[in-house]
Design an enzyme around this catalytic site. Structure first.
Site, PDB file in Angstrom:
ATOM      1  N   LYS A 150       0.860  -1.239  -0.094  1.00 31.57           N
ATOM      2  CA  LYS A 150      -0.009  -0.052   0.008  1.00 31.57           C
ATOM      3  C   LYS A 150       0.820   1.421   0.030  1.00 31.57           C
ATOM      4  O   LYS A 150       1.852   1.476   0.743  1.00 31.57           O
ATOM      5  CB  LYS A 150      -0.974   0.037   1.262  1.00 31.57           C
ATOM      6  CG  LYS A 150      -1.915   1.021   0.892  1.00 31.57           C
ATOM      7  CD  LYS A 150      -2.978   1.085   2.296  1.00 31.57           C
ATOM      8  CE  LYS A 150      -2.302   2.139   3.458  1.00 31.57           C
ATOM      9  NZ  LYS A 150      -2.127   3.477   3.050  1.00 31.57           N
TER      10      LYS A 150
ATOM     11  N   GLY B 296       4.198   3.398  14.031  1.00 31.22           N
ATOM     12  CA  GLY B 296       4.508   1.884  14.098  1.00 31.22           C
ATOM     13  C   GLY B 296       4.158   1.447  15.283  1.00 31.22           C
ATOM     14  O   GLY B 296       3.826   0.191  15.408  1.00 31.22           O
TER      15      GLY B 296
ATOM     16  N   GLU C   1      10.450   0.241   9.960  1.00 33.26           N
ATOM     17  CA  GLU C   1      11.648   1.262   9.656  1.00 33.26           C
ATOM     18  C   GLU C   1      10.861   2.672   9.998  1.00 33.26           C
ATOM     19  O   GLU C   1      10.044   3.215   9.414  1.00 33.26           O
ATOM     20  CB  GLU C   1      12.058   1.274   8.321  1.00 33.26           C
ATOM     21  CG  GLU C   1      12.832  -0.024   7.891  1.00 33.26           C
ATOM     22  CD  GLU C   1      14.139   0.118   8.549  1.00 33.26           C
ATOM     23  OE1 GLU C   1      14.840   1.138   9.059  1.00 33.26           O
ATOM     24  OE2 GLU C   1      14.680  -0.955   8.696  1.00 33.26           O
TER      25      GLU C   1
ATOM     26  N   CYS D  60      14.253  10.012   6.968  1.00 30.34           N
ATOM     27  CA  CYS D  60      14.472   9.658   8.272  1.00 30.34           C
ATOM     28  C   CYS D  60      15.669   9.553   8.745  1.00 30.34           C
ATOM     29  O   CYS D  60      15.879   9.794  10.149  1.00 30.34           O
ATOM     30  CB  CYS D  60      13.448   8.425   8.593  1.00 30.34           C
ATOM     31  SG  CYS D  60      14.136   7.036   7.254  1.00 30.34           S
TER      32      CYS D  60
ATOM     33  N   GLU E  61      10.757  14.457  15.583  1.00 34.32           N
ATOM     34  CA  GLU E  61      11.294  14.487  14.390  1.00 34.32           C
ATOM     35  C   GLU E  61      10.611  15.435  13.677  1.00 34.32           C
ATOM     36  O   GLU E  61       9.513  15.561  13.818  1.00 34.32           O
ATOM     37  CB  GLU E  61      11.007  12.994  13.911  1.00 34.32           C
ATOM     38  CG  GLU E  61      11.270  12.917  12.443  1.00 34.32           C
ATOM     39  CD  GLU E  61      11.425  11.529  11.833  1.00 34.32           C
ATOM     40  OE1 GLU E  61      12.033  11.056  11.183  1.00 34.32           O
ATOM     41  OE2 GLU E  61      10.150  10.867  12.052  1.00 34.32           O
TER      42      GLU E  61
ATOM     43  N   GLY F 180       7.599   4.559   8.253  1.00 30.79           N
ATOM     44  CA  GLY F 180       6.446   5.604   8.594  1.00 30.79           C
ATOM     45  C   GLY F 180       7.094   6.237   9.925  1.00 30.79           C
ATOM     46  O   GLY F 180       8.255   5.909  10.407  1.00 30.79           O
ATOM     47  N   SER F 181       6.292   6.953  10.505  1.00 30.88           N
ATOM     48  CA  SER F 181       6.494   7.585  11.828  1.00 30.88           C
ATOM     49  C   SER F 181       6.633   6.720  12.905  1.00 30.88           C
ATOM     50  O   SER F 181       5.990   5.538  12.915  1.00 30.88           O
ATOM     51  CB  SER F 181       5.517   8.566  11.999  1.00 30.88           C
ATOM     52  OG  SER F 181       4.067   8.197  12.270  1.00 30.88           O
ATOM     53  N   THR F 182       7.191   7.007  13.918  1.00 33.15           N
ATOM     54  CA  THR F 182       7.225   6.152  15.248  1.00 33.15           C
ATOM     55  C   THR F 182       5.760   6.027  15.788  1.00 33.15           C
ATOM     56  O   THR F 182       5.384   4.746  15.991  1.00 33.15           O
ATOM     57  CB  THR F 182       8.241   6.444  16.128  1.00 33.15           C
ATOM     58  OG1 THR F 182       9.585   6.323  15.509  1.00 33.15           O
ATOM     59  CG2 THR F 182       8.180   5.860  17.661  1.00 33.15           C
TER      60      THR F 182
END
Length: 488
Positions: free
Chosen positions: A185, A244, A261, A295, A391, A239-241
């Protein structure tokens, strides 16, 4: 054809079970350099996600994809060639939808990721699928043991918007090499780039129907379905933490293998014997690469306290040479942020940092038209402050003074992230000693480039779980089965 004419055309299609399809719903894709609609992608819903997962499950369970190594290698080489044959169309798409500069598409935004596909095709030529453990004696009999590596099953892969080709191929190629089937996706901000890969696979390779399925959707229910469906064996996400964490929690209900990641807040350390001029140039031009939307970019610049003001002036001077604007112009170095939403987030972080006491040396403003943001340097930054911990994902560099090597390492490790980092110093051994003390998955010493298809990439702490690329990248998609038999 005008921009407006392009905007009313569904430019790409979903790939489900070998068929390229449209839906009765569409997802608008904007050109971030202008803010105008560039095109439309089909909007997948839960029904399409279920169909894609069912196709992937069927392809894994009923075809010989998982066991036919020769077929997989041939198909990966076909995909590599098809990507090369379609590179110019992909280049213009990437410039327009992602906001990537033309020069970046010659590297990590487009052409460099093609080499990931070739790397895994070549790896299959001599990959050892069996590991012999030899014999052991148990109760007077000899037992021969060995380990076989086999495909983990159906993979749900969800990628971010910043480097859509790199992120997709870094999941797709090793998963296919391992013998897995996959539902991929794309990000809602860059759906066309990911769908283009699906069309190339459907039209130019012998990859069997259902082995690769490609979706585009802004519906969070689709991602949730992909990460919780009982027929999915592996979830891989970039993507973002915060997202995640949600994915890891969602996948726990069925104990799926999860490979993440995530974010970074990487530090570049300038030792007191470094060439400050060279290092400042490296730091400045790194942070504005793809407008800071990377990132692994080094967003914290740690400098000896006595050199703080000198380095600030050097970085600011380099920012003055950064040319921004039309990403299609080969002379443009920095393109736009992906959206107005992202630009507002970046600006909010900068403005709060200044209010909290950081010194705005240069930048800190929105640029028009499109979603551009000026290269920004914040000095005298508190290492515990929001701007030093969160971030940003924009062209914002924070300058933090330190007292000695131990203090620099302490500040570098003062982060929930651990994705990357860098160090500059005249004494190579000292620089490498500092690098080894920083808890990060990748590290550059005096400008060394670690990013290559054969090199594992990933982070410590909340920067993720697992590694992409290299042999480790394929291992994420393999199960290990230990077998034994009695020796006659």
């Amino acid at each position: 054809m005008s921009t407006q004419e392009k905007a009313v055309t569904v430019t790409r299609r979903l790939l489900i079970d070998g068929e390229l399809i449209e839906t009765d719903r569409t997802l608008a894709s904007l050109n971030p350099a202008t803010g105008e609609v560039y095109g439309f992608a089909p909007e997948a819903g839960v029904a399409e996600a279920d169909a894609a997962i069912a196709a992937a499950r069927r392809a894994f369970d009923t075809t010989d994809w998982a066991t036919d190594v020769e077929l997989r290698a041939r198909c990966l080489r076909q995909l590599y060639q098809a990507l090369r044959d379609n590179v110019e169309e992909l280049r213009e798409l990437t410039i327009a939808e992602v906001g990537a500069t033309r020069n970046l598409t010659l590297g990590n935004q487009l052409e460099a990721p093609f080499e990931i596909v070739r790397y895994y095709a070549d790896l299959l030529d001599d990959y050892a699928w069996t590991e012999d453990l030899g014999n052991v004696e148990v109760r007077g009999q000899q037992h021969h043991r060995w380990v076989e590596h086999e495909a983990a099953g159906v993979v749900a892969a969800i990628v971010a918007y910043n480097y859509p080709h790199q992120l997709a191929l870094a999941k797709l190629a090793p998963a296919l090499a391992a013998g897995c089937t996959i539902v991929l996706k794309g990000a809602p901000d860059t759906p066309l780039a990911t769908l283009a890969l699906g069309e190339i696979i459907a039209e130019h390779t012998d990859i069997p129907a259902g082995v690769v399925n490609v979706l585009s959707s802004s519906d969070v229910a689709v991602g949730k379905r992909m990460t919780t469906h009982p027929d999915v064996d592996v979830v891989t996400f970039t993507g973002s933490t915060p997202v995640g964490r949600e994915i890891m929690a969602a996948a726990s209900g069925t104990l799926k293998r999860v490979f993440l990641e995530l974010g970074g807040k990487s530090a570049m350390i300038l030792l007191d014997d470094a060439d400050f001029t060279t290092a400042a140039m490296f730091a400045a031009f790194s942070i504005v690469t793809h407008a800071g939307q990377g990132c692994a970019l080094t967003t914290r610049l740690l400098v000896p306290a006595a050199a703080h003001d000198q380095v600030a002036q050097l970085v600011a001077a380099n920012f003055g040479h950064v040319r921004h604007g039309d990403p299609g112009d080969s002379s443009t170095y920095m393109g736009p942020l992906i959206s107005e939403r992202q630009r507002d987030k970046v600006d909010g972080l900068v403005q709060r940092a200044v209010a909290d006491g950081a010194t705005l040396v240069t930048g800190g403003e929105k640029l028009e038209p499109g979603f551009f943001y000026a290269p920004t340097l914040l000095a005298n930054v508190d290492p515990d402050s929001e701007i030093a911990q969160e971030e940003v994902f924009g062209p914002v560099l924070v300058l933090i003074p330190y007292t000695d090597d131990d203090d620099a390492v302490r500040i570098a490790n003062n982060s929930r992230y651990g994705l990357s980092g860098a160090v500059f110093g005249a004494d190579s051994e000292r620089a490498k000693a500092v690098a080894r003390r920083v808890r990060a998955g990748t590290f550059s010493v005096n400008g060394g480039n670690y990013f290559h298809p054969d090199a594992p990439f990933g982070g410590y702490k909340q920067s993720g779980i697992g590694r992409e690329m290299g042999r480790d990248g394929m291992a994420e998609f393999l199960e290990r089965k230990t077998l034994a038999e009695i020796v006659p």
